[in-house]
Scaffold this motif. Structure first.
Motif, mmCIF file in Angstrom:
data_model
loop_
_atom_site.group_PDB
_atom_site.id
_atom_site.type_symbol
_atom_site.label_atom_id
_atom_site.label_comp_id
_atom_site.label_asym_id
_atom_site.label_seq_id
_atom_site.Cartn_x
_atom_site.Cartn_y
_atom_site.Cartn_z
ATOM 1 N N LEU A 192 0.822 -1.217 0.000
ATOM 2 C CA LEU A 192 0.000 0.000 0.000
ATOM 3 C C LEU A 192 0.857 1.269 0.000
ATOM 4 O O LEU A 192 0.315 2.381 0.054
ATOM 5 C CB LEU A 192 -0.927 0.010 1.214
ATOM 6 N N GLY A 193 2.174 1.094 -0.001
ATOM 7 C CA GLY A 193 3.054 2.256 0.006
ATOM 8 C C GLY A 193 3.300 2.811 1.391
ATOM 9 O O GLY A 193 3.708 3.983 1.531
ATOM 10 N N GLY A 194 3.066 1.996 2.407
ATOM 11 C CA GLY A 194 3.295 2.452 3.779
ATOM 12 C C GLY A 194 4.755 2.780 4.011
ATOM 13 O O GLY A 194 5.647 2.110 3.479
ATOM 14 N N GLU A 195 5.016 3.769 4.823
ATOM 15 C CA GLU A 195 6.384 4.214 5.083
ATOM 16 C C GLU A 195 7.042 3.354 6.162
ATOM 17 O O GLU A 195 6.479 3.146 7.235
ATOM 18 C CB GLU A 195 6.364 5.676 5.528
ATOM 19 N N GLY A 196 8.245 2.858 5.880
ATOM 20 C CA GLY A 196 8.986 2.071 6.864
ATOM 21 C C GLY A 196 8.302 0.754 7.181
ATOM 22 O O GLY A 196 7.571 0.183 6.364
ATOM 23 N N PHE A 197 8.541 0.267 8.398
ATOM 24 C CA PHE A 197 7.940 -0.989 8.838
ATOM 25 C C PHE A 197 6.569 -0.740 9.465
ATOM 26 O O PHE A 197 6.395 0.209 10.233
ATOM 27 C CB PHE A 197 8.837 -1.665 9.881
ATOM 28 N N CYS A 198 5.640 -1.611 9.149
ATOM 29 C CA CYS A 198 4.338 -1.551 9.826
ATOM 30 C C CYS A 198 4.527 -1.743 11.325
ATOM 31 O O CYS A 198 3.819 -1.142 12.140
ATOM 32 C CB CYS A 198 3.409 -2.625 9.269
ATOM 33 N N SER A 199 5.515 -2.561 11.708
ATOM 34 C CA SER A 199 5.781 -2.839 13.123
ATOM 35 C C SER A 199 6.185 -1.593 13.901
ATOM 36 O O SER A 199 6.142 -1.597 15.137
ATOM 37 C CB SER A 199 6.890 -3.889 13.255
ATOM 38 N N LEU A 200 6.593 -0.544 13.195
ATOM 39 C CA LEU A 200 6.980 0.706 13.850
ATOM 40 C C LEU A 200 6.058 1.857 13.488
ATOM 41 O O LEU A 200 6.300 2.998 13.900
ATOM 42 C CB LEU A 200 8.431 1.065 13.476
ATOM 43 N N ALA A 201 5.019 1.566 12.719
ATOM 44 C CA ALA A 201 4.054 2.612 12.345
ATOM 45 C C ALA A 201 3.230 3.018 13.556
ATOM 46 O O ALA A 201 3.057 2.221 14.494
ATOM 47 C CB ALA A 201 3.149 2.097 11.234
ATOM 48 N N PRO A 202 2.706 4.242 13.589
ATOM 49 C CA PRO A 202 1.928 4.694 14.755
ATOM 50 C C PRO A 202 0.692 3.838 14.978
ATOM 51 O O PRO A 202 -0.001 3.473 14.026
ATOM 52 C CB PRO A 202 1.545 6.134 14.398
ATOM 53 N N TRP A 203 0.439 3.524 16.225
ATOM 54 C CA TRP A 203 -0.769 2.765 16.584
ATOM 55 C C TRP A 203 -1.995 3.631 16.288
ATOM 56 O O TRP A 203 -2.010 4.823 16.599
ATOM 57 C CB TRP A 203 -0.728 2.383 18.055
ATOM 58 N N PRO A 204 -3.047 3.040 15.681
ATOM 59 C CA PRO A 204 -4.231 3.837 15.327
ATOM 60 C C PRO A 204 -4.908 4.448 16.552
ATOM 61 O O PRO A 204 -4.892 3.862 17.642
ATOM 62 C CB PRO A 204 -5.154 2.819 14.661
ATOM 63 N N THR A 205 -5.486 5.620 16.375
ATOM 64 C CA THR A 205 -6.245 6.278 17.438
ATOM 65 C C THR A 205 -7.702 6.385 17.021
ATOM 66 O O THR A 205 -8.027 6.291 15.829
ATOM 67 C CB THR A 205 -5.687 7.676 17.729
ATOM 68 N N TYR A 206 -8.571 6.591 17.987
ATOM 69 C CA TYR A 206 -10.001 6.680 17.687
ATOM 70 C C TYR A 206 -10.589 7.943 18.298
ATOM 71 O O TYR A 206 -10.038 8.530 19.228
ATOM 72 C CB TYR A 206 -10.745 5.441 18.198
ATOM 73 N N ASP A 207 -11.715 8.347 17.752
ATOM 74 C CA ASP A 207 -12.470 9.482 18.265
ATOM 75 C C ASP A 207 -13.674 8.907 19.005
ATOM 76 O O ASP A 207 -14.517 8.232 18.396
ATOM 77 C CB ASP A 207 -12.916 10.375 17.096
ATOM 78 N N GLU A 208 -13.748 9.159 20.301
ATOM 79 C CA GLU A 208 -14.827 8.580 21.109
ATOM 80 C C GLU A 208 -16.198 8.909 20.534
ATOM 81 O O GLU A 208 -17.105 8.065 20.514
ATOM 82 C CB GLU A 208 -14.711 9.083 22.552
ATOM 83 N N ALA A 209 -16.341 10.123 20.056
ATOM 84 C CA ALA A 209 -17.644 10.552 19.511
ATOM 85 C C ALA A 209 -18.032 9.716 18.297
ATOM 86 O O ALA A 209 -19.219 9.477 18.034
ATOM 87 C CB ALA A 209 -17.606 12.029 19.146
ATOM 88 N N LYS A 210 -17.028 9.252 17.556
ATOM 89 C CA LYS A 210 -17.319 8.499 16.334
ATOM 90 C C LYS A 210 -17.459 6.996 16.576
ATOM 91 O O LYS A 210 -17.703 6.236 15.637
ATOM 92 C CB LYS A 210 -16.228 8.762 15.297
ATOM 93 N N THR A 211 -17.312 6.582 17.823
ATOM 94 C CA THR A 211 -17.575 5.177 18.122
ATOM 95 C C THR A 211 -19.068 4.913 18.277
ATOM 96 O O THR A 211 -19.502 3.774 18.350
ATOM 97 C CB THR A 211 -16.871 4.745 19.431
ATOM 98 N N VAL A 212 -19.819 6.005 18.330
ATOM 99 C CA VAL A 212 -21.279 5.909 18.447
ATOM 100 C C VAL A 212 -21.883 6.209 17.091
ATOM 101 O O VAL A 212 -21.572 7.234 16.467
ATOM 102 C CB VAL A 212 -21.820 6.900 19.494
#
Length: 800
Positions: free
Chosen positions: A716-736
């Motif tokens: 997908l063209g991801g930069e560097g290693f996936c193992s070192l990529a930033p962990w995904p974050t979520y928006d609490e408001a959008k979990t609803v």
């Protein structure tokens, strides 16, 4: 994309190693995370799937921490001393050193093949000289500080392995190594005075994040009790029989006493005892029994009354008969007990068998039928009569004992000092010299390590003598203190020695000047999260906490406790639901699974098969389901198009990120994987996924299935290693979700379900309900009597 695991996994393992992405950095500015797993014993049979489960939990956590920006130390090593390797050496004639190196190489290859993110630059091996030098150094420091002593005692001895075993290594009367019955044997034993730290080991648990059952097992093993020491005079002699009791309030109910058959009083006053021959015969029988056999609650009560020696009640002065019985152990308490048969089940059974008086001192039961162990009013107890509160009764009795000078308040621990020697070759030599002039003398620190000498015959002597005792060049030496002829100690340390401090050596594994650099210890300690087996809670975990507290007292380590958090994994059972064993033929080899399904499938399945802390049976059909899940994820690489967010998937993605993130922290790995499977179904239902969304999914998947995640990330063209990529974050408001499904009723009966904006007002909800095709037809021609709206839940229209 096809999930070609054979090529993909080898490719990424090689790239990780070349880039060194799992190497921890000392004194880094990032937040640190030290994740620890119990290092394996490298057996000749190699790893089994239980090892994979044991390491997979913190493997996932450690990978997540790296993606969260932590400086992660996740090391591995080998606890390589011990009886299994030596027994194998005796059978095959191959030196334990050769076997150990061969086994470690095999384990290392297997661990790397599964893709564990260990820091391979920090591997330790407890049998290496530059490691056990410091094990010996710690032992000598304990020796200097009075925590090492030698004593002749009845010990747990395994005739098959020809070694002395600690209580922890012989639970249930069986050898922990070969499972043979143990016997009692009188031997010279080295002990570590772990009881000196009993209170601190107990108190230290209070501030730790350990599983409740881990804490409880340690509390029970340490076994602290409060009570009183009471001195019973012996009639006609100067000696006293000292006992410890947790119930001094029942002292007026004492009708007999029991001593251990090994009690020294018996030999001291042999001339006063009329039935010496009978006592000797009974003592001989007891010597053949194991501690486990002697202390079983439900066994027949046996014993012999001592004729010619009796005790005097410390308060009333009344004569009390004394018995010897096998259920009293010399190594527990004081080697003698006061018996209150009315209120103790074992004493009651003994009294009934031997016709001893039973005197009630606590009202509440029927002592003609059984002992009463509950609370109640004190009776037949002089100054305690009428007391109804146990705490007050005990305090009053202790006050009286202290006033009369016949006793005092006291504390006892169930835990005993640690038997710390083996009569075998393959272990750390104990660095002590026996000098006829100077006694026991420590080997000078500058002469460490005291090396194991080369040996051709590893078998122990028939009397349980160490193989080292046969080597004159090792045994005969000069005293370090006076220079005279002396002999080396020939016993070796138990396997638990090297594992009691290995987590410290990981921090600085190559240091030749000290155990580990103080600044590095300060940076990395304590271990943030330790995961291991429940079977080590009353052995290794207590031992290593003891060693660490001692090193803290010396100023060697900066923390009083080694581990901030301790969790545990459950067993993997065979496909038949039984514990895996070679004899049952139900062992699953991880190599076979990796060959057939790939390492990622193995990793995902082991964490998906059930709750991490519970036992679960192996199921190949469920593993195939995990393989299909990964195949479907791989297929998304060909479908992902464009950037940004797919409206229909936005809520599902934010919910999944939240769920997976929290589940990993709670070790709910199975439900984390299930959440990603559900998201995959949502993606299929939506019929679309963007490149950005797929990058999010593979980052969530990466700690579980890192090889396929890396491959997709790269495509997908991801930069560097996936193992070192930033962990995904979520928006609490959008979990609803922005919409809700509302049940629409006519006269209280559901007729339809309508999708509405979340939080829609009454007018909007009614309008949408009436506009629904089903509802419009049902309402046609009806008169609306009443309209009820419960926001986001129900719309009820009453008609006639």
């Amino acid at each position: 994309m096809k999930y070609d695991f054979l090529n993909i996994e080898q490719k990424w393992q090689q790239r990780w190693e070349e880039a060194g992405i799992f190497h921890a950095k000392d004194h880094d500015n990032r937040k640190k995370f030290y994740g620890l797993v119990e290092f394996p014993y490298p057996s000749g049979s190699g790893m089994h799937v239980g090892h994979i489960k044991a390491y997979s939990g913190l493997e996932v956590v450690s990978r997540k921490r790296r993606m969260e920006g932590y400086n992660v130390l996740f090391p591995i090593g080998f606890d390589a001393y011990g009886l299994p390797t030596e027994n194998s050496a005796i059978k095959t004639g191959v030196h334990p050193r050769v076997l150990t190196d061969r086994n470690i190489a095999k384990f290392s290859q297997q661990l790397k093949r599964v893709g564990f993110s260990f820091d391979w630059d920090r591997v330790v091996d407890t049998t290496e000289e530059n490691y056990y030098r410091w094990t010996q150094w710690i032992f000598l420091k304990m020796f200097e500080n009075g925590l090492v002593f030698r004593d002749t005692a009845l010990v747990n001895y395994c005739p098959s392995c020809k070694v002395v075993l600690s209580n922890e290594d012989s639970q249930g009367g069986k050898c922990d190594i070969c499972h043979s019955d143990i016997v009692q044997k009188s031997k010279d034993v080295w002990y570590l005075r772990i009881t000196a730290y009993a209170d601190r080991l107990l108190q230290g648990l209070e501030g730790l994040d350990y599983l409740p059952n881990v804490k409880m097992q340690q509390v029970n093993w340490i076994g602290k009790s409060t009570g009183a020491f009471v001195n019973f005079s012996l009639s006609g002699v100067e000696d006293k029989l000292r006992i410890y009791t947790t119930r001094p309030d029942t002292l007026f109910g004492v009708t007999f006493m029991v001593m251990a058959p090994e009690h020294p009083v018996l030999d001291k006053y042999r001339d006063r005892i009329a039935n010496v021959a009978e006592l000797d015969a009974y003592r001989e029988l007891c010597a053949k029994k194991t501690e486990f056999e002697r202390t079983q609650m439900n066994k027949d009560k046996t014993g012999v009354r001592i004729e010619g020696l009796c005790a005097l009640h410390p308060i009333t002065g009344k004569e009390i008969p004394i018995y010897i019985s096998d259920y009293v152990m010399m190594g527990y308490g004081t080697g003698a007990i006061m018996a209150v048969p009315a209120h103790d089940e074992r004493d009651y059974a003994f009294a009934k068998k031997f016709g001893v008086d039973i005197v009630e001192v606590i009202r509440g039961g029927d002592i003609s039928k059984e002992a009463y162990a509950g609370d109640g009013e004190m009776v037949n107890s002089d100054f305690l009569n009428g007391y109804t509160n146990k705490k007050d009764s005990i305090a009053r009795m202790v006050e009286e004992l202290e006033k009369m000078g016949v006793g005092e308040a006291g504390v006892q621990f169930k835990m005993k000092d640690w038997a710390f020697n083996r009569q075998r070759y393959w272990g750390e030599p104990i660095p002590i010299v026996h000098c006829p002039c100077c006694g026991m003398v420590a080997v000078p620190y500058e002469e460490l390590p005291l090396r194991l000498p080369p040996v051709e015959n590893f078998a122990p002597g028939e009397g349980g003598e160490s193989p080292l005792a046969k080597i004159d060049s090792f045994v005969n030496c000069k005293c370090p203190k006076c220079g005279g002829d002396a002999k080396r100690e020939t016993d070796t340390m138990p396997q638990w020695a090297g594992s009691s401090w290995y987590f410290l050596r990981y921090i600085d594994p190559l240091n030749s000047d000290c155990l580990a650099d103080p600044e590095k210890l300060k940076y990395w300690l304590p271990v943030d999260w330790y995961n291991g087996g429940m079977e080590h809670v009353t052995r290794h975990l207590i031992y290593s906490r003891f060693w660490h507290k001692f090193l803290y007292d010396l100023g060697v380590v900066p923390t009083d406790e080694p581990y901030a958090k301790r969790t545990a994994q459950g067993l993997i059972l065979g496909p038949d639901g039984q514990k895996m064993s070679k004899s049952r033929g139900n062992v699953v080899d991880p190599n076979d699974v990796v060959d057939a399904f790939g390492a990622d499938t193995l990793r995902v399945y082991i964490l998906f098969m059930g709750e991490y802390g519970s036992a679960a049976p192996w199921s190949e059909s469920s593993m195939r389901g995990c393989k299909r899940f990964l195949d479907r994820v791989a297929g998304l690489a060909d479908k992902a198009k464009g950037a940004g967010v797919t409206a229909a998937l936005e809520t599902a993605f934010h919910r999944t990120i939240k769920k997976v993130s929290s589940d990993i922290e709670e070790m709910k790995f199975n439900t984390a994987i299930a959440a990603m499977m559900t998201l995959l179904n949502d993606i299929d239902a939506a019929g679309a996924i963007t490149v950005d969304e797929l990058k999010t999914l593979v980052r969530l998947l990466c700690p579980f299935a890192p090889h396929i995640a890396e491959e997709i990330w790269e495509s997908l063209g991801g930069e560097g290693f996936c193992s070192l990529a930033p962990w995904p974050t979520y928006d609490e408001a959008k979990t609803v979700s922005a919409t809700v499904e509302v049940a629409v009723q006519i006269n209280g009966k559901v007729k339809s379900v309508v999708t509405m904006p979340k939080g829609a007002d009454k007018d909007t909800a009614l309008a949408l309900a009436k506009a629904d095709e089903k509802m419009a037809a049902l309402l046609d021609g009806k008169t609306v009597v009443k309209e009820i709206v419960v926001p986001d839940k129900i719309v009820n229209i009453v008609v006639r």
